[in-house]
Design an enzyme around this catalytic site. Structure first.
Site, PDB file in Angstrom:
ATOM      1  N   PRO A 178      16.562   4.836  25.828  1.00  0.00           N
ATOM      2  CA  PRO A 178      16.238   6.286  25.924  1.00  0.00           C
ATOM      3  C   PRO A 178      14.815   6.648  25.751  1.00  0.00           C
ATOM      4  O   PRO A 178      14.138   7.506  26.292  1.00  0.00           O
ATOM      5  CB  PRO A 178      17.061   6.789  24.794  1.00  0.00           C
ATOM      6  CG  PRO A 178      18.154   5.843  24.568  1.00  0.00           C
ATOM      7  CD  PRO A 178      17.554   4.349  24.924  1.00  0.00           C
ATOM      8  N   GLU A 191      13.064  -8.712  42.034  1.00  0.00           N
ATOM      9  CA  GLU A 191      13.751  -7.678  41.974  1.00  0.00           C
ATOM     10  C   GLU A 191      13.043  -6.604  42.693  1.00  0.00           C
ATOM     11  O   GLU A 191      13.765  -5.725  43.528  1.00  0.00           O
ATOM     12  CB  GLU A 191      13.863  -7.042  40.487  1.00  0.00           C
ATOM     13  CG  GLU A 191      14.323  -5.821  40.072  1.00  0.00           C
ATOM     14  CD  GLU A 191      14.312  -5.233  38.603  1.00  0.00           C
ATOM     15  OE1 GLU A 191      14.363  -4.140  38.313  1.00  0.00           O
ATOM     16  OE2 GLU A 191      13.896  -6.004  37.834  1.00  0.00           O
ATOM     17  N   GLY A 219      10.700  -0.436  37.698  1.00  0.00           N
ATOM     18  CA  GLY A 219       9.304  -0.042  37.482  1.00  0.00           C
ATOM     19  C   GLY A 219       8.816   1.246  38.587  1.00  0.00           C
ATOM     20  O   GLY A 219       8.881   1.080  39.829  1.00  0.00           O
ATOM     21  N   ASN A 267       6.748   3.650  40.838  1.00  0.00           N
ATOM     22  CA  ASN A 267       5.803   3.504  41.795  1.00  0.00           C
ATOM     23  C   ASN A 267       4.353   3.628  41.272  1.00  0.00           C
ATOM     24  O   ASN A 267       3.480   2.953  41.666  1.00  0.00           O
ATOM     25  CB  ASN A 267       6.013   4.104  43.000  1.00  0.00           C
ATOM     26  CG  ASN A 267       6.966   3.809  44.076  1.00  0.00           C
ATOM     27  OD1 ASN A 267       7.781   2.793  43.601  1.00  0.00           O
ATOM     28  ND2 ASN A 267       7.490   4.439  45.095  1.00  0.00           N
TER      29      ASN A 267
END
Length: 382
Positions: free
Chosen positions: A131, A245, A367, A369
């Site tokens: 969170p 990924e 991740g 941009n």
């Protein structure tokens, strides 16, 4: 654009995947989106068809190949079949969770998890985000504390794809508060263990057929046999696998954009306005020309990146460039295609509307941009 990425075996494989998607996946999309969950039977069907665990050894039921082109074909055909939610789940299984187990796992961990992950009977998830810690992973609060018998895991994760269905979760936890980047470790957590708890199945803007959840770890007792990789090496393990990924996200973005463009070309050739086909207007032709050109450029860079990945030469910067540019391109392509549909483009019964919502997560996960641009920028000015 004619692509020279694929060979005869890949074309035969594509025919099989296309038939599988039409038979086993596309007819159930509406039900899965209503339930917010893909049926487990779809996972086992994919496993039985050989669409899971390409990189795992054949002795575990895998494909025994590291050729990413097979994964690319699965993504292309799922996107063409309007099955973005199932595509997202499979990507987490084959491009995130399974490579961690395969690359870092012990012989015992391989024996325990790889057969099920290849068969679709064991669904995997990767639990990093919390969170209060998204892209900034060094702020995570989930901890694993050393005990005489092993470890005790405490904490929570959120936005976890496959979180509701997951049988095994790769968990990123802090194991030494004083060790900086060397203070994190990965653990393989069996979701049947006491102390593991699933929170809400989160309601999302898009990818509504894919289960995304909060996960809680309440004093879960783990052994050293549950450590994945090296103690203290968790952050490095993540960094080593992020390029794959991110390339997976770029590949999915490009496949989705292409699928929406192809459907839009058909739509504007069939629908009329003011007494002529929509693609008869100059503006429509200009939009189609722009999108077609941008997609050709995207495929050229993506195919180059896939070759680099297969050769184990894809860098973090290469992957960051692909991820940010292609996920942004996906937004632009789908937005313009929706506009060409007019009011119908805003109706969820049309694939372009669903694709519009599904696409919005792509520039965020793996991740953001903005982080991708920071990675590229630091490389340029270091």
């Amino acid at each position: 654009m004619e692509r020279d990425l694929y060979e005869s075996d890949h074309h035969l494989f594509r025919d099989m995947v296309r038939k599988f998607v039409a038979r086993e996946i596309s007819p159930h999309r509406e039900k899965w989106e209503s339930n917010g969950l893909v049926d487990r039977s779809a996972w086992t069907a994919a496993g039985a068809q050989g669409l899971l665990g390409f990189a795992a050894p054949e002795e575990f039921g895998g494909g025994g190949t590291t050729d990413f082109r097979y994964r690319m074909i699965v993504m292309e055909e799922l996107c063409a079949g309007d099955a973005a939610s199932f595509n997202a789940g499979l990507s987490v299984q084959d491009d995130l969770a399974l490579p961690y187990v395969l690359d870092l796992g012990t012989a015992e961990q391989h024996e325990r998890w790889l057969p099920g992950m290849c068969a679709g009977t064991a669904i995997g998830a990767l639990a990093m985000t919390e969170p209060a810690a998204g892209s900034d992973l060094q702020r995570i609060r989930t901890t694993a504390r050393r005990t005489d018998g092993g470890w005790v895991l405490d904490g929570q994760k959120t936005f976890i794809t496959n979180g509701i269905l997951a049988d095994v979760v790769v968990v990123f936890a802090r194991t030494d508060t004083a060790a900086g980047a060397r203070g994190f470790t990965l653990f393989l957590v069996d979701t049947s263990l006491p102390g593991f708890r699933r929170g809400r199945k989160l309601e999302k803007l898009g990818l509504r057929g894919n289960d995304t959840a909060e996960l809680f770890f309440d004093k879960i007792e783990l052994s050293d046999a549950d450590v994945l990789g090296t103690v203290g090496g968790g952050f490095g393990h993540l960094m080593d696998r992020l390029p794959r990924e991110r390339l997976s996200i770029a590949a999915s973005s490009t496949a989705s954009a292409q699928a929406v463009f192809d459907r839009t070309r058909s739509y504007v050739s069939e629908r009329t306005a003011f007494g002529q086909r929509i693609d008869g207007f100059q503006n429509s032709r200009f939009v189609l020309a722009e999108i077609s050109t941008e997609l050709d450029i995207a495929w050229a860079y993506l195919d180059r990146s896939i070759r680099l990945l297969n050769a184990e030469e894809l860098t973090a910067v290469d992957a960051a460039k692909a991820k940010w540019w292609m996920s942004d391109l996906q937004q632009r392509v789908i937005d313009r295609c929706l506009q060409l549909h007019g009011g119908y483009g805003y109706m969820l019964e049309y694939p372009v509307a669903r694709a519009y919502a599904d696409a919005r997560i792509q520039p965020i996960y793996g991740g953001t941009n903005e982080i991708m641009k920071e990675i590229i920028g630091r490389d340029l000015v270091r």
